[in-house]
Design a protein around this motif. Structure first.
Motif, PDB file in Angstrom:
ATOM      1  N   GLN A 135      -3.589   7.012  -1.712  1.00  0.00           N
ATOM      2  CA  GLN A 135      -2.929   5.738  -1.479  1.00  0.00           C
ATOM      3  C   GLN A 135      -3.491   4.710  -2.453  1.00  0.00           C
ATOM      4  OE1 GLN A 135      -4.220   5.305   2.711  1.00  0.00           O
ATOM      5  NE2 GLN A 135      -5.198   3.414   2.106  1.00  0.00           N
ATOM      6  N   PHE A 136      -2.686   3.692  -2.777  1.00  0.00           N
ATOM      7  CA  PHE A 136      -3.132   2.649  -3.700  1.00  0.00           C
ATOM      8  C   PHE A 136      -2.304   1.395  -3.455  1.00  0.00           C
ATOM      9  CE2 PHE A 136       0.105   5.243  -5.732  1.00  0.00           C
ATOM     10  CZ  PHE A 136       1.008   4.308  -6.214  1.00  0.00           C
ATOM     11  N   ASN A 137      -2.810   0.252  -3.913  1.00  0.00           N
ATOM     12  CA  ASN A 137      -2.108  -1.024  -3.768  1.00  0.00           C
ATOM     13  C   ASN A 137      -1.362  -1.354  -5.053  1.00  0.00           C
ATOM     14  OD1 ASN A 137      -3.077  -1.468  -1.228  1.00  0.00           O
ATOM     15  ND2 ASN A 137      -4.718  -2.834  -1.837  1.00  0.00           N
ATOM     16  N   PRO A 175      -8.268   0.420  -1.054  1.00  0.00           N
ATOM     17  CA  PRO A 175      -7.961   0.122  -2.453  1.00  0.00           C
ATOM     18  C   PRO A 175      -8.305  -1.322  -2.787  1.00  0.00           C
ATOM     19  CG  PRO A 175      -6.161   1.338  -1.441  1.00  0.00           C
ATOM     20  CD  PRO A 175      -7.096   0.962  -0.336  1.00  0.00           C
ATOM     21  N   GLY A 176      -8.969  -1.514  -3.922  1.00  0.00           N
ATOM     22  CA  GLY A 176      -9.380  -2.850  -4.333  1.00  0.00           C
ATOM     23  C   GLY A 176     -10.787  -3.217  -3.916  1.00  0.00           C
ATOM     24  N   VAL A 205       0.861  -1.187   0.000  1.00  0.00           N
ATOM     25  CA  VAL A 205       0.000   0.000   0.000  1.00  0.00           C
ATOM     26  C   VAL A 205       0.894   1.233   0.000  1.00  0.00           C
ATOM     27  CG1 VAL A 205      -1.798   1.290   1.194  1.00  0.00           C
ATOM     28  CG2 VAL A 205      -1.826  -1.201   1.236  1.00  0.00           C
ATOM     29  N   TRP A 206       0.968   1.916  -1.131  1.00  0.00           N
ATOM     30  CA  TRP A 206       1.801   3.112  -1.275  1.00  0.00           C
ATOM     31  C   TRP A 206       0.998   4.341  -0.853  1.00  0.00           C
ATOM     32  CZ3 TRP A 206       6.836   2.320  -2.599  1.00  0.00           C
ATOM     33  CH2 TRP A 206       7.159   1.074  -3.132  1.00  0.00           C
ATOM     34  N   LYS A 207       1.629   5.224  -0.090  1.00  0.00           N
ATOM     35  CA  LYS A 207       0.942   6.396   0.443  1.00  0.00           C
ATOM     36  C   LYS A 207       1.743   7.659   0.167  1.00  0.00           C
ATOM     37  CE  LYS A 207      -1.038   3.665   4.215  1.00  0.00           C
ATOM     38  NZ  LYS A 207      -1.166   3.519   5.689  1.00  0.00           N
ATOM     39  N   SER A 208       1.022   8.768   0.037  1.00  0.00           N
ATOM     40  CA  SER A 208       1.700  10.046  -0.168  1.00  0.00           C
ATOM     41  C   SER A 208       2.190  10.613   1.159  1.00  0.00           C
ATOM     42  CB  SER A 208       0.745  11.050  -0.829  1.00  0.00           C
ATOM     43  OG  SER A 208      -0.270  11.420   0.072  1.00  0.00           O
TER      44      SER A 208
END
Length: 354
Positions: A48-50, A156-157, A39-42
């Motif tokens: 955020q997104f996977n 996400p997802g 999970v990438w985050k700013s």
């Protein structure tokens, strides 16, 4: 409400411009895809997104999401933890605490640099990728008067329904923007895949995954119990049996991953996520794994902690159980008095061998 279709690639190009300009010629490093999905985050928590990091070109890094979209962003806008993780993927730093490395890999590393232009086209607009993970009805769902819950959050997802012009269409969350509770989703409208930023008030958990059915998973004491992969299930806060998992044998493994929804075991507003690190009310909003035998009251075996949207919670049966259920951890057991709404988890079971 009418929406103008904007190509996904155009949207991401606008994001890149807003983030600081064009991408110049730079050396390219391609990341080893043995890395696990992350999970990438700013840095400031506004998205955020996977997905997985695929390559780094100068000050930009490209990701492929779990829904097969490509996103290119400036490195400097990632959180400190994700910057450290990128260094690990490049082989220039340790694995940050709390992040799991791919099996059999002490450091994924990168391939040798190659010259090239950074990709600033954003996610693919290919219809196949855009439609991936959603159903494809010939017609929209019937018009319904209800709207989404503006306080509800999605991971996400998550499978969702999207409200457009008074009608619901099936879709999936790709990117989360917590700063204003908006979501970048793909959805099918009259058989065509469309992407858009949508407010939580115009989303709801996908209808197929939010029925009031609390029947147990397939299998009974007279039938062989089978393993199954993750599937979305609703858990209501209004009943002692929030969801009936069914019998489990010694050694069976239960896996739970938070998908969406908020609830509470007190008050009038369902405003707390059971997957938060420190929710208001603490353990009173956690998901409980319980056992039921005969006509006795459910016995709590363990509580599911927060953070399962990123890393599923795993529980293994220490003996045979007649019935395992899920419920909100309501200390006074007055489930009928709890606020309306429930939550959605993805559940999987791995049965022990004979």
């Amino acid at each position: 409400m009418k929406r103008t279709k904007i190509p996904f690639s155009t949207t991401l190009c606008l994001v890149l411009i807003a983030f600081g300009g064009s991408v110049a010629m730079a050396q390219t490093s391609t990341f080893n895809q043995r890395q696990t999905s992350h999970v990438w985050k700013s840095k400031h928590g506004n998205f955020q997104f996977n997905g997985k990091a695929t390559k780094k070109e100068g000050n930009y890094v490209t990701f492929r999401t779990t829904d097969s979209f490509e996103i290119t962003l400036p490195v400097k806008y990632l959180s400190d933890e994700d910057l450290a993780y990128l260094k690990y993927l490049e082989g220039s730093g340790p694995l940050p605490p709390g992040i799991t490395a791919a099996a059999g890999s002490s450091s994924p590393g990168t391939t040798p640099p190659t010259g090239g232009m950074a990709n600033n086209q954003g996610p693919s607009t290919d219809d196949t990728a855009m439609n991936e993970g959603t159903t494809d009805p010939a017609e929209p769902m019937p018009t319904e008067p209800e709207t989404g819950d503006p306080t509800q959050s999605y991971a996400p997802g998550a499978s969702v329904d999207v409200m457009v012009d008074g009608k619901w269409y099936p879709g999936k969350v790709i990117v989360v923007r917590p700063s204003d509770n908006h979501y970048y989703v793909t959805f099918n409208m009259n058989g065509q895949g469309r992407p858009a930023w949508i407010a939580a008030s115009e989303l709801r958990p996908q209808k197929a995954a939010t029925t009031s059915d609390t029947s147990p998973m397939p299998g009974s004491s007279d039938e062989p119990l089978e393993s199954f992969d993750f599937k979305g299930i609703p858990v209501t806060a209004k009943k002692e049996i929030g969801y009936d998992v069914g019998p489990m044998r010694e050694g069976d493994t239960l896996k739970l991953r938070y998908v969406s929804g908020k609830w509470k075991s007190w008050g009038n507003l369902a405003s707390e996520s059971p997957d938060a690190d420190a929710p208001a009310g603490g353990d009173k909003v956690r998901l409980a794994i319980c056992s039921v035998s005969g006509g006795n009251q459910a016995q709590t075996l363990t509580l599911v902690p927060g953070g399962t949207a990123d890393t599923p919670f795993i529980w293994q049966a220490d003996k045979d159980y007649e019935k395992i259920i899920l419920q909100i951890n309501d200390p006074d057991k007055t489930f009928a008095d709890n606020p309306e709404r429930g939550v959605t988890y993805a559940i999987a079971i791995v049965r022990a061998g004979p």
